[in-house]
Design a protein around this motif. Sequence first.
Motif, mmCIF file in Angstrom:
data_model
loop_
_atom_site.group_PDB
_atom_site.id
_atom_site.type_symbol
_atom_site.label_atom_id
_atom_site.label_comp_id
_atom_site.label_asym_id
_atom_site.label_seq_id
_atom_site.Cartn_x
_atom_site.Cartn_y
_atom_site.Cartn_z
ATOM 1 N N ALA A 180 0.867 -1.160 0.116
ATOM 2 C CA ALA A 180 -0.048 0.095 -0.139
ATOM 3 C C ALA A 180 0.842 1.215 0.031
ATOM 4 O O ALA A 180 0.630 2.269 -0.860
ATOM 5 N N HIS A 181 1.849 1.303 0.722
ATOM 6 C CA HIS A 181 2.689 2.624 0.840
ATOM 7 C C HIS A 181 3.695 2.582 -0.578
ATOM 8 O O HIS A 181 3.942 3.658 -0.986
ATOM 9 N N ARG A 182 4.055 1.592 -0.970
ATOM 10 C CA ARG A 182 4.816 1.464 -2.209
ATOM 11 C C ARG A 182 3.911 2.073 -3.509
ATOM 12 O O ARG A 182 4.428 2.486 -4.122
ATOM 13 N N VAL A 183 2.875 1.785 -3.424
ATOM 14 C CA VAL A 183 1.784 2.310 -4.491
ATOM 15 C C VAL A 183 1.304 3.787 -4.198
ATOM 16 O O VAL A 183 1.401 4.530 -4.978
ATOM 17 N N PHE A 184 0.982 3.932 -2.923
ATOM 18 C CA PHE A 184 0.192 5.365 -2.816
ATOM 19 C C PHE A 184 0.965 6.299 -1.849
ATOM 20 O O PHE A 184 0.748 7.408 -1.946
ATOM 21 N N SER A 185 2.215 6.101 -1.596
ATOM 22 C CA SER A 185 2.788 6.825 -0.617
ATOM 23 C C SER A 185 3.686 8.075 -1.404
ATOM 24 O O SER A 185 4.566 7.616 -2.232
ATOM 25 N N GLY A 186 3.563 9.170 -1.035
ATOM 26 C CA GLY A 186 4.510 10.219 -1.581
ATOM 27 C C GLY A 186 4.926 11.114 -0.455
ATOM 28 O O GLY A 186 4.832 10.743 0.772
ATOM 29 N N ILE A 187 5.652 12.242 -0.779
ATOM 30 C CA ILE A 187 6.279 13.012 0.117
ATOM 31 C C ILE A 187 5.709 14.467 -0.218
ATOM 32 O O ILE A 187 5.825 15.124 -1.337
ATOM 33 N N LEU A 188 5.153 15.207 0.755
ATOM 34 C CA LEU A 188 4.832 16.556 0.978
ATOM 35 C C LEU A 188 5.781 17.572 1.331
ATOM 36 O O LEU A 188 6.488 17.062 2.597
ATOM 37 N N ARG A 189 5.990 18.671 0.723
ATOM 38 C CA ARG A 189 6.849 19.567 1.333
ATOM 39 C C ARG A 189 6.351 20.744 1.994
ATOM 40 O O ARG A 189 5.377 21.521 1.181
#
Length: 258
Positions: free
Chosen positions: A9-18
């Motif tokens: 799930a994290h590999r597919v949906f995880s991004g990073i906000l700045r």
Amino acid sequence: MGSGECCIAHRVFSGILRSDVMCMACGFTSTTYDPCVDISLDLEPNQGGSTKIGSTKSHHSCNGEADSMNSSQNCGTSTLMGCLDRFTRPERLGSDQKFFCQQCQVRQESLKQMSIRKLPLVSCFHIKRFEHSSIRNMSRKVDRYLQFPFSLDMAPYLSSSILRSRFGNRIFSFDGDEPDASTELSSEFELFAVVTHTGKLDAGHYVTYLRLSNQWYKCDDAWITQVNENIVRAAQGYMMFYVQKMLYYKASEKPTPS
């Protein structure tokens, strides 16, 4: 765990906000990075948007007045790009939200700006359609129509693009991270699922429209039926899922017989 790759799930949906918070007195900027699996977006006050005021977590009305907690909130049309513009637009934090400036060594008023440091393989956008007013002790649903594209270019909302716009196209290092978290190819996304909500705050029904090999399907409990894309465009989007274009077309390719 810190890489956000502990599960599929994290590999597919995880991004990073700045998040950049800049002191309005000296220009010192404090930057933080946070992982995210979806992005919650405020609807625009009306078509074309307006000046961003207050927190990105606040709720807004068509006329900007408190007693618009009724039909006026549902007027006009919003767009997904307008919501993303609003999310990444600089906002001036109020005097009650002063942050401690490490350079001034006192609390100062500041500007805050969000951007996307790293795009996920699948971008999930959640539209804030449920509002809560502590002043009026009311909760309600916002039914305003949201236009969303079938193809979406996320490049304008990336940290690299935001910083180039802010500082005049100069090249920046990213605190030891990879030079750029997204390439031109991976910033292009295709819509493949839309979740809708019908009904009111205390009672409603969820339906999902799913795109498979360029054919749309309506998933309504145990019933799955084919629909055309005009039905999807007219749907009241509550959540939208976009997959990177290169992955969508790769998944849509028909296997060649051996």
